[in-house]
Scaffold this motif. Sequence first.
Motif, PDB file in Angstrom:
ATOM      1  N   UNK A 124       0.838  -1.207   0.000  1.00 54.73           N
ATOM      2  CA  UNK A 124       0.000   0.000   0.000  1.00 54.73           C
ATOM      3  C   UNK A 124       0.871   1.254   0.000  1.00 54.73           C
ATOM      4  N   UNK A 125       1.938   1.231   0.781  1.00 51.77           N
ATOM      5  CA  UNK A 125       2.838   2.378   0.837  1.00 51.77           C
ATOM      6  C   UNK A 125       3.565   2.618  -0.476  1.00 51.77           C
ATOM      7  N   UNK A 126       4.012   1.536  -1.105  1.00 52.15           N
ATOM      8  CA  UNK A 126       4.698   1.661  -2.395  1.00 52.15           C
ATOM      9  C   UNK A 126       3.738   2.216  -3.444  1.00 52.15           C
ATOM     10  N   UNK A 127       2.532   1.684  -3.475  1.00 44.04           N
ATOM     11  CA  UNK A 127       1.528   2.151  -4.442  1.00 44.04           C
ATOM     12  C   UNK A 127       1.201   3.619  -4.213  1.00 44.04           C
ATOM     13  N   UNK A 168       7.122   3.056 -12.309  1.00 43.03           N
ATOM     14  CA  UNK A 168       6.678   1.657 -12.370  1.00 43.03           C
ATOM     15  C   UNK A 168       7.846   0.719 -12.089  1.00 43.03           C
ATOM     16  N   UNK A 169       8.960   0.996 -12.713  1.00 41.46           N
ATOM     17  CA  UNK A 169      10.151   0.158 -12.548  1.00 41.46           C
ATOM     18  C   UNK A 169      10.638   0.201 -11.090  1.00 41.46           C
ATOM     19  N   UNK A 170      10.658   1.384 -10.490  1.00 42.05           N
ATOM     20  CA  UNK A 170      11.099   1.524  -9.103  1.00 42.05           C
ATOM     21  C   UNK A 170      10.145   0.819  -8.143  1.00 42.05           C
ATOM     22  N   UNK A 171       8.849   0.951  -8.381  1.00 46.97           N
ATOM     23  CA  UNK A 171       7.866   0.298  -7.521  1.00 46.97           C
ATOM     24  C   UNK A 171       7.987  -1.221  -7.624  1.00 46.97           C
ATOM     25  N   UNK A 172       8.184  -1.721  -8.824  1.00 46.04           N
ATOM     26  CA  UNK A 172       8.357  -3.163  -8.997  1.00 46.04           C
ATOM     27  C   UNK A 172       9.605  -3.658  -8.278  1.00 46.04           C
ATOM     28  N   UNK A 173      10.684  -2.898  -8.354  1.00 40.46           N
ATOM     29  CA  UNK A 173      11.920  -3.276  -7.666  1.00 40.46           C
ATOM     30  C   UNK A 173      11.711  -3.277  -6.150  1.00 40.46           C
ATOM     31  N   UNK A 174      10.992  -2.284  -5.655  1.00 41.38           N
ATOM     32  CA  UNK A 174      10.715  -2.225  -4.216  1.00 41.38           C
ATOM     33  C   UNK A 174       9.881  -3.427  -3.785  1.00 41.38           C
ATOM     34  N   UNK A 175       8.869  -3.765  -4.570  1.00 40.65           N
ATOM     35  CA  UNK A 175       8.032  -4.916  -4.237  1.00 40.65           C
ATOM     36  C   UNK A 175       8.835  -6.216  -4.248  1.00 40.65           C
ATOM     37  N   UNK A 176       9.696  -6.372  -5.223  1.00 35.28           N
ATOM     38  CA  UNK A 176      10.521  -7.583  -5.293  1.00 35.28           C
ATOM     39  C   UNK A 176      11.428  -7.706  -4.078  1.00 35.28           C
TER      40      UNK A 176
END
Length: 64
Positions: free
Chosen positions: A24-27, A46-54
């Motif tokens: 939720x915080x990343x989004x 988008x790329x940064x958020x995906x990296x954070x989620x991974x």
Amino acid sequence: MGKLGDMAKKAKEMAKGHPDQADKGVTRAERMVDERTGNKYDAQTDKAADAARRSYQGDRPTDR
């Protein structure tokens, strides 16, 4: 490791323990940046958020 490194390590450990809240915080952060920049850097956020989620979800798929 310095204070910033220690803080980052703690944040990552907390995110792994609470992936739904972390997501939720990343989004939220991604949306805020997109709004403030007029989506000019959408691909990068988008790329940064995906990296954070991974970093805290591992191989688990994301459901944005």
